[in-house]
Design a protein around this motif. Sequence first.
Motif, PDB file in Angstrom:
ATOM      1  N   PHE A 487       0.829  -1.213   0.000  1.00 59.94           N
ATOM      2  CA  PHE A 487       0.000   0.000   0.000  1.00 59.94           C
ATOM      3  C   PHE A 487       0.864   1.265   0.000  1.00 59.94           C
ATOM      4  CE2 PHE A 487      -3.493  -2.806   1.414  1.00 59.94           C
ATOM      5  CZ  PHE A 487      -4.458  -2.385   0.529  1.00 59.94           C
ATOM      6  N   ILE A 488       2.035   1.201   0.595  1.00 58.97           N
ATOM      7  CA  ILE A 488       2.941   2.352   0.531  1.00 58.97           C
ATOM      8  C   ILE A 488       3.377   2.595  -0.911  1.00 58.97           C
ATOM      9  CG2 ILE A 488       5.252   3.171   1.154  1.00 58.97           C
ATOM     10  CD1 ILE A 488       4.856   1.854   3.897  1.00 58.97           C
ATOM     11  N   ILE A 489       3.742   1.509  -1.607  1.00 64.23           N
ATOM     12  CA  ILE A 489       4.137   1.630  -3.020  1.00 64.23           C
ATOM     13  C   ILE A 489       2.962   2.114  -3.863  1.00 64.23           C
ATOM     14  CG2 ILE A 489       4.871   0.323  -5.056  1.00 64.23           C
ATOM     15  CD1 ILE A 489       6.478  -1.484  -3.155  1.00 64.23           C
ATOM     16  N   LEU A 490       1.770   1.557  -3.574  1.00 65.50           N
ATOM     17  CA  LEU A 490       0.574   1.964  -4.308  1.00 65.50           C
ATOM     18  C   LEU A 490       0.282   3.442  -4.096  1.00 65.50           C
ATOM     19  CD1 LEU A 490      -1.728   0.800  -6.097  1.00 65.50           C
ATOM     20  CD2 LEU A 490      -3.046   0.498  -3.985  1.00 65.50           C
ATOM     21  N   LEU A 491       0.395   3.884  -2.831  1.00 66.29           N
ATOM     22  CA  LEU A 491       0.154   5.290  -2.521  1.00 66.29           C
ATOM     23  C   LEU A 491       1.187   6.173  -3.207  1.00 66.29           C
ATOM     24  CD1 LEU A 491      -1.414   7.440  -0.928  1.00 66.29           C
ATOM     25  CD2 LEU A 491       0.143   7.029   1.002  1.00 66.29           C
ATOM     26  N   TYR A 492       2.438   5.718  -3.179  1.00 64.38           N
ATOM     27  CA  TYR A 492       3.499   6.483  -3.847  1.00 64.38           C
ATOM     28  C   TYR A 492       3.228   6.580  -5.353  1.00 64.38           C
ATOM     29  CZ  TYR A 492       8.045   7.620  -5.859  1.00 64.38           C
ATOM     30  OH  TYR A 492       9.043   8.205  -6.567  1.00 64.38           O
ATOM     31  N   ALA A 493       2.840   5.439  -5.942  1.00 66.91           N
ATOM     32  CA  ALA A 493       2.557   5.425  -7.380  1.00 66.91           C
ATOM     33  C   ALA A 493       1.390   6.345  -7.710  1.00 66.91           C
ATOM     34  CB  ALA A 493       2.254   3.998  -7.837  1.00 66.91           C
ATOM     35  N   LEU A 494       0.364   6.323  -6.855  1.00 72.60           N
ATOM     36  CA  LEU A 494      -0.798   7.181  -7.067  1.00 72.60           C
ATOM     37  C   LEU A 494      -0.417   8.653  -6.978  1.00 72.60           C
ATOM     38  CD1 LEU A 494      -3.872   7.454  -7.462  1.00 72.60           C
ATOM     39  CD2 LEU A 494      -4.118   7.300  -4.973  1.00 72.60           C
ATOM     40  N   LEU A 495       0.341   8.997  -5.926  1.00 73.80           N
ATOM     41  CA  LEU A 495       0.743  10.393  -5.741  1.00 73.80           C
ATOM     42  C   LEU A 495       1.667  10.839  -6.862  1.00 73.80           C
ATOM     43  CD1 LEU A 495       1.366  10.453  -1.870  1.00 73.80           C
ATOM     44  CD2 LEU A 495      -0.557  11.454  -3.121  1.00 73.80           C
ATOM     45  N   TYR A 496       2.569   9.937  -7.286  1.00 71.80           N
ATOM     46  CA  TYR A 496       3.486  10.299  -8.365  1.00 71.80           C
ATOM     47  C   TYR A 496       2.739  10.474  -9.691  1.00 71.80           C
ATOM     48  CZ  TYR A 496       7.716  10.314 -11.207  1.00 71.80           C
ATOM     49  OH  TYR A 496       8.711  10.667 -12.064  1.00 71.80           O
ATOM     50  N   SER A 497       1.731   9.619  -9.904  1.00 70.99           N
ATOM     51  CA  SER A 497       0.913   9.746 -11.123  1.00 70.99           C
ATOM     52  C   SER A 497       0.156  11.065 -11.110  1.00 70.99           C
ATOM     53  CB  SER A 497      -0.066   8.574 -11.223  1.00 70.99           C
ATOM     54  OG  SER A 497       0.617   7.347 -11.307  1.00 70.99           O
ATOM     55  N   MET A 498      -0.395  11.404  -9.928  1.00 73.86           N
ATOM     56  CA  MET A 498      -1.109  12.677  -9.809  1.00 73.86           C
ATOM     57  C   MET A 498      -0.160  13.846 -10.065  1.00 73.86           C
ATOM     58  SD  MET A 498      -3.490  11.868  -6.478  1.00 73.86           S
ATOM     59  CE  MET A 498      -4.080  13.563  -6.393  1.00 73.86           C
ATOM     60  N   TYR A 499       1.076  13.688  -9.559  1.00 71.14           N
ATOM     61  CA  TYR A 499       2.071  14.746  -9.780  1.00 71.14           C
ATOM     62  C   TYR A 499       2.362  14.902 -11.274  1.00 71.14           C
ATOM     63  CZ  TYR A 499       6.828  16.567 -10.331  1.00 71.14           C
ATOM     64  OH  TYR A 499       7.927  17.254 -10.753  1.00 71.14           O
ATOM     65  N   LEU A 500       2.544  13.778 -11.998  1.00 64.11           N
ATOM     66  CA  LEU A 500       2.842  13.846 -13.435  1.00 64.11           C
ATOM     67  C   LEU A 500       1.675  14.435 -14.219  1.00 64.11           C
ATOM     68  CD1 LEU A 500       4.640  10.407 -13.997  1.00 64.11           C
ATOM     69  CD2 LEU A 500       5.681  12.687 -13.841  1.00 64.11           C
ATOM     70  N   VAL A 501       0.451  13.994 -13.872  1.00 61.35           N
ATOM     71  CA  VAL A 501      -0.732  14.515 -14.572  1.00 61.35           C
ATOM     72  C   VAL A 501      -0.874  16.012 -14.334  1.00 61.35           C
ATOM     73  CG1 VAL A 501      -3.251  14.455 -14.646  1.00 61.35           C
ATOM     74  CG2 VAL A 501      -1.943  12.314 -14.568  1.00 61.35           C
ATOM     75  N   THR A 502      -0.706  16.410 -13.043  1.00 60.31           N
ATOM     76  CA  THR A 502      -0.822  17.841 -12.709  1.00 60.31           C
ATOM     77  C   THR A 502       0.241  18.647 -13.431  1.00 60.31           C
ATOM     78  OG1 THR A 502      -1.647  17.236 -10.523  1.00 60.31           O
ATOM     79  CG2 THR A 502      -0.857  19.489 -10.798  1.00 60.31           C
ATOM     80  N   ARG A 503       1.457  18.113 -13.449  1.00 58.17           N
ATOM     81  CA  ARG A 503       2.555  18.795 -14.131  1.00 58.17           C
ATOM     82  C   ARG A 503       2.267  18.936 -15.627  1.00 58.17           C
ATOM     83  NH1 ARG A 503       8.878  16.736 -14.194  1.00 58.17           N
ATOM     84  NH2 ARG A 503       9.664  18.408 -15.547  1.00 58.17           N
ATOM     85  N   CYS A 504       1.690  17.877 -16.184  1.00 56.15           N
ATOM     86  CA  CYS A 504       1.369  17.907 -17.616  1.00 56.15           C
ATOM     87  C   CYS A 504       0.290  18.949 -17.906  1.00 56.15           C
ATOM     88  CB  CYS A 504       0.906  16.528 -18.055  1.00 56.15           C
ATOM     89  SG  CYS A 504       0.508  16.398 -19.807  1.00 56.15           S
ATOM     90  N   ILE A 505      -0.743  18.969 -17.043  1.00 57.22           N
ATOM     91  CA  ILE A 505      -1.835  19.940 -17.236  1.00 57.22           C
ATOM     92  C   ILE A 505      -1.319  21.361 -17.115  1.00 57.22           C
ATOM     93  CG2 ILE A 505      -3.968  20.814 -16.207  1.00 57.22           C
ATOM     94  CD1 ILE A 505      -4.626  17.896 -15.460  1.00 57.22           C
ATOM     95  N   ILE A 506      -0.491  21.595 -16.073  1.00 56.00           N
ATOM     96  CA  ILE A 506       0.052  22.936 -15.858  1.00 56.00           C
ATOM     97  C   ILE A 506       0.937  23.341 -17.039  1.00 56.00           C
ATOM     98  CG2 ILE A 506       1.606  24.311 -14.416  1.00 56.00           C
ATOM     99  CD1 ILE A 506       0.537  22.734 -12.009  1.00 56.00           C
ATOM    100  N   SER A 507       1.728  22.391 -17.541  1.00 53.72           N
ATOM    101  CA  SER A 507       2.603  22.693 -18.686  1.00 53.72           C
ATOM    102  C   SER A 507       1.777  23.084 -19.898  1.00 53.72           C
ATOM    103  CB  SER A 507       3.466  21.471 -19.016  1.00 53.72           C
ATOM    104  OG  SER A 507       4.323  21.165 -17.949  1.00 53.72           O
TER     105      SER A 507
END
Length: 526
Positions: A487-507
């Motif tokens: 679940f730690i890895i899953l949470l990390y993957a989820l947060l990292y995915s959200m970070y990439l998506v947010t970064r992409c949207i902002i870009s």
Amino acid sequence: MARIVIVLMVSLIFLLNRIDSARILGIFPHPSHSHQIFFHSLTSELSRRGHELVIFTPKVTNDTSLVNFTEISLVEAYAAGWKEIVNYSSYRELWVFFDACYRAGVLFSESILSHPEMEKILNPQSDKKFDLILIQIFYVDALHALSSILNVPMIGLTSLAPIGIHHHTMGNPPLLSYIPDVMGGQPVNMNFWQRIINIYCYGRQIFEFNFIHLKKQERVLKKYFGNNAPDIRDVSKNISLLLASTQYPIYHPRPDMPSVKLIGGLRFYKSTPREKMSPRLQNILDNAKEGFIYFSLGSNVKLSQLSEENRNVFVHVLAELPYKVIWKCDLDDLPIKAKNIFLEKWVPQQDILAHSNILLFLYQGGQQSTEEAINNGVPLVGFPVFSDQRSNVNNVVSLGIGQKIELSSMTKESMKKTVLEVIQNPRYKKNVIELRNYINDRMNHPMEEAIWWTEYVIRHKGAPALRNRYQDVPWYQMEGLDILIFFIILLYALLYSMYLVTRCIISKIFLRARSSRNLDRNWKSD
């Protein structure tokens, strides 16, 4: 004719006893006197009931009343190594204490496996076979391999309440969110931060057990058995049952596995012998019409090892009290003259606690002493030093049968105030008597339960019906670490995915904004 009948009957009884009796190997490595009293109480009663026992112990009793009872001394085997390890007053830091436990475990395991009598037992040509092994479970995992090597079921014993390694070994749920770890010493009612410390203490114990202690024990095991040695991580799976010297509600009520049995109070059995009190001491207690205080830091903690400040507080406060004080300690004399204080090197503790003139027991918080005080209805004031003592004294406070004083912050005023409070406030005496009556109201005596379960394991050759399947899974699964990591890895993957998506949207937003500004600039220039 009558003589022949009598001989036949006696022979028949002898044969029946031989059929019903078992050969039991007992291994109790720890030199602590209070621990050994618990073990000897059980083994001596097994002997009285017809079983034959061979006991490895550093505290030989030489009890001539027991037949088929052989004690093998470990004193010489420990002679050099134990003195380098033991200094209980220095173990106030929990992890220093555990480090000493790991070193002691190596000493105990090597001393027993290399003992000439054990070599005879392990000899494949030996005609002496055993039906059961009783062993103290306390960081001697290499000795647990004897169950596999001798093909004999094993019962673990502990003279403490079950601690982290016991829960871990038996597959018992630790329930750390609301039950304090015995070694962690957190209060009964933990706040948020104390629960975090509680989880940390248990987690670190299990981590060090698996990655430090077992590595040391593995080297011992391979030293004596080479390639034939069983896997050190599997040897404890052969433990059929754990018998623990505690009882509810001294031990926090909790859901234990069927293979964990609480037999606290076992040594208060009718046939257990007790030390006799000297006429001199008996006379002092009988004449203490105003009442007396009993003070003992147990068999391990030496008063001479405590700080001079602590010693002075004890002496001056006790000298000022209007009561006689029986003080068991290793000092020959006190720095001041006190007519009310009587120093003793050794005393029959249970007889002192049972005396009608006793008012209070000042002690270090040991498990056995706690039970003995409750069994005799004596209020307590505890000065915990190491190991499980802080948890035991915390329980005493929560049950309303005594108070706690921390040695690190103790002053003359705080000690005197606490001692007088517990003596003069009748609620402590009332509570401890009610607790004693509650504990003693049970279907069977703890000794009868211990004997029954011991013979049950012998009859069923290991009691597989009680086995907890979690004992067969890897330790990280037992503690749920693989799920936690997932679940730690899953949470990390989820947060990292959200970070990439947010970064992409902002870009994209910035790119569009920049493109729009460029179009506006070009339009104006045209």
